[in-house]
Design a protein around this motif. Structure first.
Motif, PDB file in Angstrom:
ATOM      1  N   UNK A 195      29.711  24.311  48.141  1.00 49.23           N
ATOM      2  CA  UNK A 195      30.692  23.973  47.490  1.00 49.23           C
ATOM      3  C   UNK A 195      31.233  26.035  46.934  1.00 49.23           C
ATOM      4  N   UNK A 196      31.943  27.067  47.436  1.00 51.11           N
ATOM      5  CA  UNK A 196      32.654  28.225  46.612  1.00 51.11           C
ATOM      6  C   UNK A 196      33.898  27.911  46.359  1.00 51.11           C
ATOM      7  N   UNK A 197      33.496  27.930  44.988  1.00 51.03           N
ATOM      8  CA  UNK A 197      35.473  27.836  44.390  1.00 51.03           C
ATOM      9  C   UNK A 197      35.893  29.349  43.999  1.00 51.03           C
ATOM     10  N   UNK A 198      37.198  29.168  43.983  1.00 52.68           N
ATOM     11  CA  UNK A 198      37.622  30.631  43.182  1.00 52.68           C
ATOM     12  C   UNK A 198      37.124  30.815  42.294  1.00 52.68           C
ATOM     13  N   UNK A 199      37.098  30.325  40.931  1.00 52.39           N
ATOM     14  CA  UNK A 199      36.519  30.576  39.977  1.00 52.39           C
ATOM     15  C   UNK A 199      34.831  31.721  40.390  1.00 52.39           C
ATOM     16  N   UNK A 200      34.407  31.010  41.393  1.00 56.46           N
ATOM     17  CA  UNK A 200      32.906  31.828  41.928  1.00 56.46           C
ATOM     18  C   UNK A 200      32.753  33.019  41.968  1.00 56.46           C
ATOM     19  N   UNK A 201      33.882  33.681  42.296  1.00 51.92           N
ATOM     20  CA  UNK A 201      34.182  35.090  42.676  1.00 51.92           C
ATOM     21  C   UNK A 201      34.801  36.137  41.376  1.00 51.92           C
ATOM     22  N   UNK A 202      36.076  35.005  40.820  1.00 53.79           N
ATOM     23  CA  UNK A 202      37.314  35.366  40.121  1.00 53.79           C
ATOM     24  C   UNK A 202      36.946  34.884  38.729  1.00 53.79           C
ATOM     25  N   UNK A 203      35.777  35.374  37.925  1.00 53.45           N
ATOM     26  CA  UNK A 203      35.455  35.353  37.091  1.00 53.45           C
ATOM     27  C   UNK A 203      34.441  36.689  36.277  1.00 53.45           C
ATOM     28  N   UNK A 204      33.931  36.557  34.945  1.00 58.69           N
ATOM     29  CA  UNK A 204      32.868  37.845  35.052  1.00 58.69           C
ATOM     30  C   UNK A 204      31.911  38.071  35.716  1.00 58.69           C
ATOM     31  N   UNK A 205      31.138  36.880  35.643  1.00 56.94           N
ATOM     32  CA  UNK A 205      29.779  36.673  36.699  1.00 56.94           C
ATOM     33  C   UNK A 205      30.388  36.713  37.683  1.00 56.94           C
ATOM     34  N   UNK A 206      31.635  36.683  38.497  1.00 61.09           N
ATOM     35  CA  UNK A 206      32.090  36.788  40.033  1.00 61.09           C
ATOM     36  C   UNK A 206      32.012  38.402  40.479  1.00 61.09           C
ATOM     37  N   UNK A 207      33.031  39.198  39.821  1.00 54.26           N
ATOM     38  CA  UNK A 207      32.768  40.300  39.311  1.00 54.26           C
ATOM     39  C   UNK A 207      31.018  41.295  39.636  1.00 54.26           C
ATOM     40  N   UNK A 208      29.876  39.991  38.698  1.00 49.39           N
ATOM     41  CA  UNK A 208      28.893  40.952  39.624  1.00 49.39           C
ATOM     42  C   UNK A 208      27.697  40.080  40.499  1.00 49.39           C
ATOM     43  N   UNK A 209      28.594  39.036  41.184  1.00 51.41           N
ATOM     44  CA  UNK A 209      28.383  38.233  42.421  1.00 51.41           C
ATOM     45  C   UNK A 209      28.395  39.547  43.314  1.00 51.41           C
ATOM     46  N   UNK A 210      30.420  39.586  43.200  1.00 53.59           N
ATOM     47  CA  UNK A 210      30.356  41.130  44.107  1.00 53.59           C
ATOM     48  C   UNK A 210      30.124  42.530  44.485  1.00 53.59           C
ATOM     49  N   UNK A 211      29.501  42.713  43.087  1.00 54.13           N
ATOM     50  CA  UNK A 211      29.166  44.096  42.934  1.00 54.13           C
ATOM     51  C   UNK A 211      27.162  43.641  43.933  1.00 54.13           C
ATOM     52  N   UNK A 212      27.234  42.989  43.369  1.00 52.45           N
ATOM     53  CA  UNK A 212      25.358  42.115  44.048  1.00 52.45           C
ATOM     54  C   UNK A 212      25.479  42.753  45.243  1.00 52.45           C
TER      55      UNK A 212
END
Length: 335
Positions: A195-212
């Protein structure tokens, strides 16, 4: 001073507890906050330890003319009953046991974004910035989302001359991609997390996931933001992607609540973007709702710029609980 409040009711202890930091203040009179301190959660084994450390500090002792007997805690977690176990930190506690341990007459524990939502009517022009168009309708429902260690979602609804805060865990609703880049992010994250929640991307760790995913390299959220301000192309793309997703989620909340009183953006991440946020795809994605685009275009979006806005909201909730004996259907232990 509030109606029905006596001198012995002040000062009141207020706390805004996130997954990373716990912010404390003494309310020495209505909406007057003194001795503000921010303590790292990781430095203390439990919330009670952090509160005791705060209350023992010199600035607090100087501000507290009388012992603290009433307290309210806004916490980044569902609050449903006496037992609290934080989602994004290791702290857990019983509200009743904590009240007894601290020798408090009243201890109100509420969801942090419910408290932040209750602050919205008190924000002045210098405590918020409008992003994009739209015009708020007075006395209508107001929505709220905010990204920090996690993603908070809430709102307030007018009822019989007062505001009622919504306790929500909407940040854990499923993420819905808005373009091909986000389709790829969803597929990648689904393989890893299910499951992928909105929080998975819209958080500090989420910004890091997006960049990665976009840059093929690892970098901390603070460094990504710093590089984006320095016009680093990869960092700017990651910030734009983050803001676009936030725009879609904010519009989903606005549509769900009918938030024609305005939609607010809180949390610790977006204020650090500065001018990058206004220049991002946030507002365009907020308005991109197909047949309902004209509806959301009329809803204004505001970035909260007040440094400690949750104190305003949790103060209002504590005052109402003490004066009217109301229960927000969240944790409360009182007289």
């Amino acid at each position: 001073m509030s109606v029905g409040a006596s001198l012995s009711d002040w000062p009141r202890l207020l706390a805004d507890v996130g997954g990373t930091n716990a912010r404390f203040a003494l309310e020495t009179a209505p909406r007057v906050f003194d001795a503000v301190q921010v303590l790292p959660c990781s430095d203390y084994p439990g919330l009670g330890d952090a509160i005791e450390a705060y209350l023992a500090s010199a600035p607090v002792l100087a501000a507290a003319v009388t012992p603290v007997r009433h307290a309210a805690v806004a916490i980044a977690n569902p609050v449903d009953g006496d037992e609290i176990r934080m989602t994004n930190h290791t702290w857990s506690f019983s509200i009743a046991a904590l009240r007894a341990h601290l020798d408090l007459a009243t201890l109100l524990v509420v969801n942090d974004f419910s408290a932040l939502a209750m602050a919205l009517p008190w924000l002045g022009a210098g405590q918020r910035v409008q992003v994009g168009g739209g015009e708020e309708l007075p006395g209508r429902t107001i929505g709220l989302v905010g990204a920090g260690t996690g993603l908070g979602v809430s709102g307030i609804i007018p009822a019989a001359g007062r505001w009622i805060a919504l306790a929500s865990e909407g940040g854990h609703a499923s993420f819905g991609p808005g373009d091909e880049i986000e389709d790829g992010l969803l597929q990648r994250l689904r393989r890893e997390y299910g499951h992928v929640s909105a929080e998975r991307l819209l958080s500090g760790s989420g910004l890091e996931l997006i960049y990665s995913a976009m840059a093929g390299a690892s970098l901390g959220a603070a460094a990504i933001t710093e590089r984006a301000h320095g016009s680093d192309a990869a960092a700017m793309r990651a910030v734009d992607c983050f803001c676009g997703i936030l725009g879609s989620v904010a519009a989903n909340v606005a549509l769900t609540l009918g938030a024609t009183g305005g939609m607010y953006i809180g949390g610790g991440i977006v204020p650090r973007f500065g001018a990058l946020f206004a220049q991002s795809p946030f507002r365009a994605r907020f308005e991109a709702k197909g047949r309902l685009s004209a509806y959301v275009m009329r809803i204004p979006t505001y970035l909260i710029t007040e440094k400690y806005p949750a104190f305003l909201g949790v103060s209002a909730m504590l005052s109402e609980q003490m004066e009217r004996g109301t229960d927000y259907h969240q944790g409360e232990c009182g007289r």
